[in-house]
Design a protein around this motif. Structure first.
Motif, PDB file in Angstrom:
ATOM      1  N   ARG A  51       0.996  -0.976   0.194  1.00 25.22           N
ATOM      2  CA  ARG A  51      -0.049   0.028   0.294  1.00 25.22           C
ATOM      3  C   ARG A  51       0.869   1.275   0.000  1.00 25.22           C
ATOM      4  O   ARG A  51       0.801   2.148  -0.521  1.00 25.22           O
ATOM      5  CB  ARG A  51      -0.839  -0.007   1.298  1.00 25.22           C
TER       6      ARG A  51
ATOM      7  N   LYS B 248      -5.049  -9.178  -0.017  1.00 21.87           N
ATOM      8  CA  LYS B 248      -5.048  -9.906   1.149  1.00 21.87           C
ATOM      9  C   LYS B 248      -5.911 -11.114   1.521  1.00 21.87           C
ATOM     10  O   LYS B 248      -5.681 -12.096   1.755  1.00 21.87           O
ATOM     11  CB  LYS B 248      -5.402  -9.030   2.225  1.00 21.87           C
ATOM     12  N   GLN B 249      -7.293 -10.881   1.245  1.00 19.67           N
ATOM     13  CA  GLN B 249      -8.111 -11.688   1.081  1.00 19.67           C
ATOM     14  C   GLN B 249      -8.055 -12.756   0.085  1.00 19.67           C
ATOM     15  O   GLN B 249      -8.382 -14.136   0.541  1.00 19.67           O
ATOM     16  CB  GLN B 249      -9.651 -11.268   0.709  1.00 19.67           C
TER      17      GLN B 249
ATOM     18  N   THR C 273      -5.231  -3.501  -2.030  1.00 15.84           N
ATOM     19  CA  THR C 273      -4.641  -4.337  -1.109  1.00 15.84           C
ATOM     20  C   THR C 273      -5.348  -5.198  -0.122  1.00 15.84           C
ATOM     21  O   THR C 273      -5.136  -6.366   0.450  1.00 15.84           O
ATOM     22  CB  THR C 273      -3.545  -3.510  -0.240  1.00 15.84           C
ATOM     23  N   GLU C 274      -6.609  -4.774   0.161  1.00 16.28           N
ATOM     24  CA  GLU C 274      -7.586  -5.552   0.877  1.00 16.28           C
ATOM     25  C   GLU C 274      -8.107  -6.745  -0.201  1.00 16.28           C
ATOM     26  O   GLU C 274      -8.245  -8.007   0.591  1.00 16.28           O
ATOM     27  CB  GLU C 274      -8.837  -4.817   1.048  1.00 16.28           C
ATOM     28  N   ASP C 275      -8.174  -6.440  -1.409  1.00 19.12           N
ATOM     29  CA  ASP C 275      -8.617  -7.518  -2.256  1.00 19.12           C
ATOM     30  C   ASP C 275      -7.453  -8.770  -2.286  1.00 19.12           C
ATOM     31  O   ASP C 275      -7.563 -10.089  -2.378  1.00 19.12           O
ATOM     32  CB  ASP C 275      -9.040  -7.135  -3.680  1.00 19.12           C
TER      33      ASP C 275
ATOM     34  N   LYS D 176      -6.181   1.107  -1.121  1.00 25.58           N
ATOM     35  CA  LYS D 176      -6.683   0.732  -0.143  1.00 25.58           C
ATOM     36  C   LYS D 176      -7.674  -0.852  -0.377  1.00 25.58           C
ATOM     37  O   LYS D 176      -7.323  -1.775   0.018  1.00 25.58           O
ATOM     38  CB  LYS D 176      -7.633   1.641   0.708  1.00 25.58           C
ATOM     39  N   THR D 177      -8.419  -0.473  -1.583  1.00 26.31           N
ATOM     40  CA  THR D 177      -9.238  -1.535  -1.812  1.00 26.31           C
ATOM     41  C   THR D 177      -8.620  -2.691  -2.648  1.00 26.31           C
ATOM     42  O   THR D 177      -8.688  -3.977  -2.332  1.00 26.31           O
ATOM     43  CB  THR D 177     -10.287  -0.848  -3.054  1.00 26.31           C
TER      44      THR D 177
END
Length: 448
Positions: free
Chosen positions: A35, A56-57, A52-54, A49-50
């Protein structure tokens, strides 16, 4: 291209180096670094942000196979997600209608007029079209002259009306002229405008309304980063454009525009400008760009560039010469000139997996072959056709004539001789048969 982002992403992946498995802790740490790398590259905060969240999941939802490391798995996930972030798949121009009208829009200094010329060349050479350029910039001094010069360089026609100051009227006249003249693509260049200038924004909206273009391409300077994305949003709200063109992607680009623009305006990047030359325009492939950002190269684009420059008939003639050991300095010079047409040398090297990283701090300019060309051009026609005739006295004369040191002349001739031997070896069917026989005797039976 994106060197700094590559370095920072590589540093982020080091968090997982030596790890036997993916865990919430090491992935969270890696995502934090990724990020930061994206934000440093001027990527939109919400997009970073979106994204890196994707990632990560998806990483936490997969088991690491014994054949690959956590770092390799994350690289694969990153590659897939970067591809999706930039549009997923290539978006071709809609040029089915005859004539197709393409409206070019953007800010002052973004490179609209240059892109107009490049697009004409692309459509002419790659799509077999007969483009007409319409000079619709009535404000910038010498804009019409520039478009006429570019049209001459790419062999395209141009419509101008120096007496008019009405861009809507000029655009309509240009379309009428194109229809009468048999042009199947009409590209309308418009004046650069500031997003804060309501009058000019209204004006280009009127041009759109009058011309009903099949394509509206928003041209933006990739070096402006996040500002490019913000500008794109304002233009899209007014024009509802069909695609984005990122220019100056060969410069000191941080990557923010390429990575953010699709997610912010939900419009595809259709072309990227990769240099000043008129053929320095590439169709944008999200998957190939993702591979390059991750330092994995882009062999497909490299091969396509080569195919565009190398003529099949010439290649067949050259192959016969190599088999007969007749490859000479004329052929060598011709190959160098074709390679130069493919684009910036450092950019080409960056398309080879692993090589881009090695060449990162090496300065290679477009004059990389200048010394070699000078040496060959200082040879007589007889010497070029008969390399074996170049004795010591001839080498001395060639050195003086080319303004190069004798060691450079000797080095080039030695490299040429070695290359010729190798080419002869690999073109010899019996040598290839021996090599295949040898490989069959190796453990595993050679190549399959």
């Amino acid at each position: 291209m994106f060197d700094n982002l590559q370095d920072k992403l590589e540093g982020a992946f080091k968090v997982l180096k030596g790890q036997g498995s993916i865990s919430e802790i090491n992935v969270a740490e890696t995502m934090k670094e990724i990020r930061k790398a994206l934000l440093d590259a001027d990527v939109n905060y919400k997009t970073a942000k979106t994204f890196t969240e994707d990632v990560k999941q998806k990483a936490l939802g997969q088991n690491v196979l014994t054949a690959i490391s956590p770092g390799q798995l994350l690289t694969k996930i990153m590659n897939d997600e970067l591809t999706a972030l930039m549009g997923g798949s290539v978006e071709e121009l809609n040029i089915k209608q005859n004539p197709t009208v393409i409206l070019i829009a953007g800010l002052n200094g973004a490179g609209k007029t240059t892109f107009t010329g490049k697009l004409a060349l692309h459509l002419k050479s790659q799509k077999g079209k007969k483009p007409l350029l319409v000079a619709g910039d009535v404000y910038r001094p010498a804009a019409i002259d520039q478009l006429e010069v570019l049209a001459g360089q790419v062999g395209a026609e141009v419509y101008t009306n120096r007496e008019s100051t009405d861009p809507v009227a000029i655009a309509m006249e240009g379309i009428a002229h194109g229809k009468k003249n048999g042009n199947n693509v009409i590209i309308i260049d418009t004046a650069g405008r500031l997003t804060l200038d309501d009058a000019l924004m209204d004006e280009i909206a009127e041009v759109k309304k009058a011309t009903q273009p099949q394509e509206i391409l928003f041209v933006v300077d990739a070096m402006t980063g996040q500002d490019a994305v913000n500008t794109a949003k304002v233009f899209n709200d007014r024009l509802d454009f069909t695609g984005v063109v990122l220019t100056k992607l060969d410069g000191d680009t941080r990557g923010g525009a390429a990575l953010s623009i699709k997610s912010v305006v939900n419009k595809p990047i259709k072309f990227i400008g990769t240099g000043e030359k008129m053929d320095a325009l590439d169709v944008f492939y999200p998957d190939r760009m993702a591979s390059r950002i991750l330092g994995m190269g882009d062999v497909i684009s490299l091969v396509e560039r080569a195919q565009q420059q190398f003529d099949e008939k010439e290649a067949a003639i050259l192959q016969k010469k190599i088999r007969k050991n007749k490859f000479d300095f004329n052929d060598f010079l011709s190959q160098i000139q074709q390679i130069k047409k493919m684009g910036n040398i450092k950019d080409l090297m960056g398309m080879i997996p692993g090589v881009g990283k090695m060449m990162k701090n090496v300065d290679i300019d477009d004059n990389a072959f200048k010394g070699i060309e000078s040496i060959i051009q200082s040879m007589t026609p007889h010497e070029r056709e008969n390399p074996d005739s170049i004795n010591q006295s001839r080498r001395t004369r060639i050195s003086k004539g080319s303004g190069t040191d004798m060691t450079e002349v000797n080095k080039l001739i030695k490299q040429f001789e070695d290359m010729r031997k190798m080419m002869k070896q690999f073109s010899d069917p019996s040598a290839m048969a021996k090599m295949q026989k040898m490989m069959k005797g190796m453990p595993g039976g050679g190549m399959r």
